[in-house]
Design an enzyme around this catalytic site. Structure first.
Site, PDB file in Angstrom:
ATOM      1  N   GLN A  78       0.947  -1.296   0.052  1.00 50.65           N
ATOM      2  CA  GLN A  78      -0.045  -0.108   0.009  1.00 50.65           C
ATOM      3  C   GLN A  78       0.821   1.265   0.101  1.00 50.65           C
ATOM      4  O   GLN A  78       1.301   1.704   0.955  1.00 50.65           O
ATOM      5  CB  GLN A  78      -0.979   0.021   1.317  1.00 50.65           C
ATOM      6  CG  GLN A  78      -2.104   1.082   1.082  1.00 50.65           C
ATOM      7  CD  GLN A  78      -3.067   0.941   2.106  1.00 50.65           C
ATOM      8  OE1 GLN A  78      -3.212  -0.097   2.932  1.00 50.65           O
ATOM      9  NE2 GLN A  78      -3.776   2.023   2.353  1.00 50.65           N
ATOM     10  N   PHE A  79       1.118   1.576  -1.122  1.00 50.16           N
ATOM     11  CA  PHE A  79       2.078   2.960  -1.398  1.00 50.16           C
ATOM     12  C   PHE A  79       1.489   4.087  -0.806  1.00 50.16           C
ATOM     13  O   PHE A  79       2.172   4.997  -0.543  1.00 50.16           O
ATOM     14  CB  PHE A  79       2.430   3.195  -2.775  1.00 50.16           C
ATOM     15  CG  PHE A  79       1.203   3.903  -3.616  1.00 50.16           C
ATOM     16  CD1 PHE A  79       1.494   5.084  -3.991  1.00 50.16           C
ATOM     17  CD2 PHE A  79       0.513   3.046  -4.180  1.00 50.16           C
ATOM     18  CE1 PHE A  79       0.364   5.747  -4.630  1.00 50.16           C
ATOM     19  CE2 PHE A  79      -0.488   3.344  -5.167  1.00 50.16           C
ATOM     20  CZ  PHE A  79      -0.554   4.935  -5.290  1.00 50.16           C
ATOM     21  N   THR A  80       0.138   4.190  -0.544  1.00 49.21           N
ATOM     22  CA  THR A  80      -0.358   5.277   0.140  1.00 49.21           C
ATOM     23  C   THR A  80      -0.163   5.537   1.506  1.00 49.21           C
ATOM     24  O   THR A  80      -0.426   6.899   1.950  1.00 49.21           O
ATOM     25  CB  THR A  80      -2.067   5.204  -0.380  1.00 49.21           C
ATOM     26  OG1 THR A  80      -2.646   4.220   0.630  1.00 49.21           O
ATOM     27  CG2 THR A  80      -2.500   5.125  -1.568  1.00 49.21           C
TER      28      THR A  80
END
Length: 149
Positions: A78-80
């Protein structure tokens, strides 16, 4: 490097109507590699997570690890989690590792969890995923490599 651990009674991830990972009791881990992160940090996170005592014992105290309760892990990239949200109203994600390095570190992290003795299910790196969970507690732990000594 950032990770969000959620103690779950069950969790799953679906991509294009296909379940790619599914667990019962254990941990849902949302994982994000950032610029400058490395294998040592990923291995450290895996060691800490495998031993973290956040499951309850017979007295209701958090004294057991995911290994102690024979739990599993569902690891989702989850790069966010690298969001820079302080300026403006649309978060920026430039702090996230580039996709190829992010995927490499995600896979390294998942392998390190397995090397710690955990059963690991995964999402699909870079895919749009539908993540479902039943949070147990709720117990949620946020890990950030900038906080580790």
């Amino acid at each position: 490097m950032r990770a969000v651990l959620q103690r779950v009674s069950e969790a799953s991830v679906t991509v294009d109507d296909n379940i790619t990972g599914e667990i019962k009791q254990g941990l849902l881990i949302l994982f994000c590699a950032e610029h400058g992160d490395n294998d040592d940090q990923a291995a450290y996170f895996a060691r800490k997570i495998s031993k973290m005592r956040i499951f309850t014992d017979e007295d209701g105290k958090m004294n057991r690890s995911v290994i102690d309760v024979n739990g599993s892990v569902l690891a989702v990239s989850q790069f966010t989690l690298a969001a820079n949200w302080k300026k403006g109203n649309r978060p920026g994600f430039s702090g996230a590792a580039n996709p190829s390095e992010g995927e490499r570190l995600y896979e390294f992290f998942c392998n390190a969890l397995q090397n710690e003795g955990l059963s690991v299910e995964k999402g699909v790196f870079g895919a749009h995923m539908d993540v479902k969970l039943r949070n147990d507690g709720p117990v949620t732990i946020v890990m950030d490599s900038k906080d580790s000594a």
